[in-house]
Design an enzyme around this catalytic site. Structure first.
Site, PDB file in Angstrom:
ATOM      1  N   ASN A   1      14.375  32.007  48.445  1.00 39.36           N
ATOM      2  CA  ASN A   1      14.507  33.275  47.713  1.00 39.36           C
ATOM      3  C   ASN A   1      13.399  33.523  46.699  1.00 39.36           C
ATOM      4  OD1 ASN A   1      15.653  31.187  46.147  1.00 39.36           O
ATOM      5  ND2 ASN A   1      16.924  32.625  45.031  1.00 39.36           N
TER       6      ASN A   1
ATOM      7  N   PRO B   1       8.933  22.974  51.302  1.00 41.32           N
ATOM      8  CA  PRO B   1       9.355  24.340  50.986  1.00 41.32           C
ATOM      9  C   PRO B   1      10.097  24.916  52.178  1.00 41.32           C
ATOM     10  CG  PRO B   1       6.969  24.255  51.363  1.00 41.32           C
ATOM     11  CD  PRO B   1       7.504  22.876  51.610  1.00 41.32           C
TER      12      PRO B   1
ATOM     13  N   GLU C   1      20.554  22.244  42.129  1.00 44.40           N
ATOM     14  CA  GLU C   1      20.613  23.594  41.558  1.00 44.40           C
ATOM     15  C   GLU C   1      21.234  24.480  42.619  1.00 44.40           C
ATOM     16  OE1 GLU C   1      19.845  24.051  38.459  1.00 44.40           O
ATOM     17  OE2 GLU C   1      18.827  22.165  38.072  1.00 44.40           O
TER      18      GLU C   1
ATOM     19  N   CYS D   1      19.740  33.348  42.264  1.00 39.88           N
ATOM     20  CA  CYS D   1      20.949  32.561  41.949  1.00 39.88           C
ATOM     21  C   CYS D   1      21.585  32.986  40.640  1.00 39.88           C
ATOM     22  CB  CYS D   1      20.600  31.079  41.924  1.00 39.88           C
ATOM     23  SG  CYS D   1      19.237  30.697  40.811  1.00 39.88           S
TER      24      CYS D   1
HETATM   25  P1  NAD Z   1      21.223  26.621  52.079  1.00 34.90           P
HETATM   26  O1  NAD Z   1      21.895  25.529  51.334  1.00 34.90           O
HETATM   27  O2  NAD Z   1      21.705  26.977  53.414  1.00 34.90           O
HETATM   28  O3  NAD Z   1      19.670  26.300  52.224  1.00 34.90           O
HETATM   29  C1  NAD Z   1      18.838  26.054  51.133  1.00 34.90           C
HETATM   30  C2  NAD Z   1      17.669  25.204  51.611  1.00 34.90           C
HETATM   31  O4  NAD Z   1      18.117  23.928  52.018  1.00 34.90           O
HETATM   32  C3  NAD Z   1      16.999  25.806  52.853  1.00 34.90           C
HETATM   33  O5  NAD Z   1      15.620  25.653  52.715  1.00 34.90           O
HETATM   34  C4  NAD Z   1      17.544  24.992  53.981  1.00 34.90           C
HETATM   35  O6  NAD Z   1      16.666  24.949  55.086  1.00 34.90           O
HETATM   36  C5  NAD Z   1      17.680  23.643  53.326  1.00 34.90           C
HETATM   37  N1  NAD Z   1      18.664  22.762  53.965  1.00 34.90           N
HETATM   38  C6  NAD Z   1      19.709  23.111  54.759  1.00 34.90           C
HETATM   39  N2  NAD Z   1      20.389  22.006  55.130  1.00 34.90           N
HETATM   40  C7  NAD Z   1      19.778  20.948  54.548  1.00 34.90           C
HETATM   41  C8  NAD Z   1      20.018  19.543  54.542  1.00 34.90           C
HETATM   42  N3  NAD Z   1      21.033  18.989  55.206  1.00 34.90           N
HETATM   43  N4  NAD Z   1      19.185  18.753  53.832  1.00 34.90           N
HETATM   44  C9  NAD Z   1      18.172  19.274  53.133  1.00 34.90           C
HETATM   45  N5  NAD Z   1      17.879  20.602  53.109  1.00 34.90           N
HETATM   46  C10 NAD Z   1      18.687  21.423  53.805  1.00 34.90           C
HETATM   47  O7  NAD Z   1      21.235  27.860  51.104  1.00 34.90           O
HETATM   48  P2  NAD Z   1      20.878  29.379  51.425  1.00 34.90           P
HETATM   49  O8  NAD Z   1      22.130  30.102  51.685  1.00 34.90           O
HETATM   50  O9  NAD Z   1      19.770  29.473  52.400  1.00 34.90           O
HETATM   51  O10 NAD Z   1      20.292  29.780  49.980  1.00 34.90           O
HETATM   52  C11 NAD Z   1      20.967  30.547  49.075  1.00 34.90           C
HETATM   53  C12 NAD Z   1      21.739  29.666  48.111  1.00 34.90           C
HETATM   54  O11 NAD Z   1      20.864  28.954  47.265  1.00 34.90           O
HETATM   55  C13 NAD Z   1      22.597  30.516  47.200  1.00 34.90           C
HETATM   56  O12 NAD Z   1      23.851  29.903  47.062  1.00 34.90           O
HETATM   57  C14 NAD Z   1      21.846  30.501  45.885  1.00 34.90           C
HETATM   58  O13 NAD Z   1      22.641  30.737  44.755  1.00 34.90           O
HETATM   59  C15 NAD Z   1      21.274  29.116  45.912  1.00 34.90           C
HETATM   60  N6  NAD Z   1      20.127  29.014  44.989  1.00 34.90           N
HETATM   61  C16 NAD Z   1      20.314  28.373  43.806  1.00 34.90           C
HETATM   62  C17 NAD Z   1      19.282  28.307  42.883  1.00 34.90           C
HETATM   63  C18 NAD Z   1      19.468  27.636  41.545  1.00 34.90           C
HETATM   64  O14 NAD Z   1      18.480  27.432  40.850  1.00 34.90           O
HETATM   65  N7  NAD Z   1      20.680  27.322  41.141  1.00 34.90           N
HETATM   66  C19 NAD Z   1      18.051  28.893  43.192  1.00 34.90           C
HETATM   67  C20 NAD Z   1      17.897  29.523  44.410  1.00 34.90           C
HETATM   68  C21 NAD Z   1      18.945  29.597  45.319  1.00 34.90           C
END
Ligand code: NAD
Length: 518
Positions: A159, A183, A255, A289
């Site tokens: 994001n 990334p 996070e 987020c």
């Molecule tokens: P997601 O958990 O599906 O994916 C996030 C990242 O993790 C992606 O790059 C994905 O490819 C990777 N990933 C997926 N499975 C994995 C695994 N088993 N091991 C390691 N990496 C893996 O999340 P999403 O739905 O794509 O992203 C949105 C979410 O992220 C929302 O809930 C948002 O609030 C959160 N977010 C939080 C913050 C923060 O700072 N708190 C910042 C940005 C996004």
């Protein structure tokens, strides 16, 4: 596809050289959400590449850690200047990869600059050895060192292609660690361009390794080898990441998601609150987020606030333009569009009123969705508790502060909140009762996010650990207590009865109660 939705054709092959991937590796398509079209291809790393990245990062780490902290920190200050100097190019890449509006992409540039400036200046102080009062004052000298953990695995989300890909790696590096960075594929071009700028700023190449590939395979392989895990993403994935790290007895900073609330109290400046709510709900099309998904309004000002707020939402412009002046861009993917559509349609079907928006906008681009305001959201609707992560906010009315706080806290998440009151003492008091890692008074999210000396992170299901400030760098270190004993060894002195010795020790202990401890 129009001209502005393309990247310099020489860029992908140049950036690909910074990815650890074998010659002849498979490639994946980098798409732009503005059109859904392909803008570049980049290589996919394998698990062997991840292993080799760790080998190289480990081999480089000791030499890097041996350099003075001040030297390492200077690289960050040079990177700060390079990011600002190349901001136009970075803004183009962020926009092309994420589909967000330029003003929202600019927040990423500001974030990276702020983090660099903060740690560039403060890291030597955060990391310096600290003396503490020893076991026997005067004779025991105790010093705490902050030793780097080794190689940090960083997995970033899509994001915030610049900010979320690179800022968590920076304090890890300055603390003397190497980093293996994965990334998100949707953020890869921007992340790789930032890494190129870090190289240019003087970072030794081997201490920052970059791999690309799907999260469940390559992301997991990165985190499974790390001496410390830095993960940003959803709470669901965060839990499995945490379990795997815990089973290896490795620390993790997570996070995760949020369901953030803004409370507008009855004495708030409504114009400022409404202005801020537009940005706080719809920045990056709500794919932030810390963005606000619940607007809690004191019933005495609710209608006046809504009049101003809805007026501004109505005037918002949507566009796929790389120019300034657009209020909101696109969602990033068909999956995100499906999720937002599902939340709005579920709420509509169960009786919510749509006060603004509520429709996809394929006329602008394939994943555009209008800024949407819902009223009458109830516990049966998916968007009441679940994070939408899109441009959708629900309005709730309350009769007083206690009800507002109870509603703000009625979520398993605890990431960010906002409180509006002209009386900042009241505002701070309300803020302290909301169970969130950051609470902004008279701002939506930027006051806390941009205060780089203060910690930022989630309570409850929103995560573990903090970024920014001392916690954001010391988490990448292990504290080591080195205590030097002077004089006679620690034993009963010869010729002194043990009982007499024990009494004098107890007297000494009582005297130490009044001493400064460190
Ligand atoms: P997601 O958990 O599906 O994916 C996030 C990242 O993790 C992606 O790059 C994905 O490819 C990777 N990933 C997926 N499975 C994995 C695994 N088993 N091991 C390691 N990496 C893996 O999340 P999403 O739905 O794509 O992203 C949105 C979410 O992220 C929302 O809930 C948002 O609030 C959160 N977010 C939080 C913050 C923060 O700072 N708190 C910042 C940005 C996004």
């Amino acid at each position: 596809m129009t001209d502005q939705h393309t990247v310099d054709p020489t860029l992908p092959s140049r950036l690909a050289r910074r990815v650890r991937a074998a010659a002849g590796a498979e490639h994946f398509d980098c798409l732009t959400p503005f059109t859904g079209g392909v803008i570049a291809t980049l290589p996919v790393s394998t698990e062997t590449d991840v292993r080799q990245a760790y080998d190289a990062a480990r081999a480089a780490q000791a030499r890097w850690a041996a350099r003075a902290v001040g030297d390492r920190a200077k690289i960050l200050l040079r990177f700060h200047d390079l990011v600002l100097a190349h901001q136009d190019e970075l803004l183009d890449l962020i926009q092309l990869e994420s589909g967000k509006a330029r003003r929202h992409a600019f927040e990423e540039v500001l974030d990276v600059a702020g983090v660099c400036r903060h740690y560039g200046r403060k890291a030597p102080d955060y990391l310096r050895p600290r003396r503490h009062l020893g076991a026997i004052p005067g004779l025991t000298q105790s010093t705490v060192l902050h030793q780097p953990r080794g190689v940090i695995g960083v997995v970033g989300p899509w994001n915030y292609p610049l900010s979320m890909s690179i800022t968590d790696a920076l304090p890890a590096l300055i603390a003397g660690n190497s980093v293996v960075l994965r990334p998100d594929e949707k953020a890869a071009l921007t992340a790789l361009r930032a890494v190129e700028l870090l190289d240019q700023a003087g970072l030794p190449r081997d201490v920052l390794q970059v791999v690309l590939g799907p999260g469940p395979t390559i992301g997991e392989a990165v985190l499974d080898r790390a001496d410390y895990v830095m993960y940003t993403g959803s709470t669901a994935t965060g839990r499995t990441v945490a379990e795997r790290a815990a089973s290896r007895l490795v620390g993790a900073s997570l996070e995760l998601g949020g369901k953030n609330a803004m409370y507008v109290a009855d004495d708030a400046n409504l114009r400022h609150a409404a202005e801020s709510a537009v940005r706080s709900c719809f920045s990056s099309a709500g794919q932030l987020c810390i963005s606000i998904e619940r607007l809690i309004l004191h019933e005495r000002i609710a209608e006046d606030f809504l009049k101003i707020f809805l007026g501004r939402v109505d005037r918002m412009t949507l566009g796929a333009d790389l120019a300034w002046g657009v209020d909101m861009g696109s969602l990033i993917s068909p999956e995100q569009l499906d999720r937002v559509t599902q939340h709005v349609e579920d709420a509509r079907a169960k009786g919510a009123t749509v006060l603004a928006g509520g429709h996809a906008r394929p006329d602008i681009g394939p994943y555009f969705y209008e800024p949407t305001v819902l009223d009458g959201v109830t516990a049966t609707m998916d968007c009441r508790m679940g994070e939408t992560f899109g441009p959708v906010v629900a309005v709730y009315r309350v009769s007083g502060d206690d009800e507002a706080i109870a509603l703000a806290n009625d979520t398993n998440y605890g990431l960010n909140a906002s409180v509006w009151s002209r009386d900042t003492t009241r505002g701070k008091h309300l803020a302290s009762q909301i169970r969130c890692g950051t609470v902004n008074v008279n701002e939506g999210y930027i006051a806390a996010w941009g205060s780089n000396g203060s910690p930022m992170g989630g309570m409850g299901d929103s995560g573990l650990g903090r970024r920014h400030g001392s916690e954001g760098i010391l988490k990448y270190t292990e504290s080591q207590n080195i205590s030097v004993q002077r004089g006679t060894p620690f034993r009963v002195p010869r010729g002194v009865p043990e009982k007499v010795w024990a009494r004098s020790m107890a007297r000494g202990m009582r005297a130490m109660k009044g001493m400064r401890l460190s």
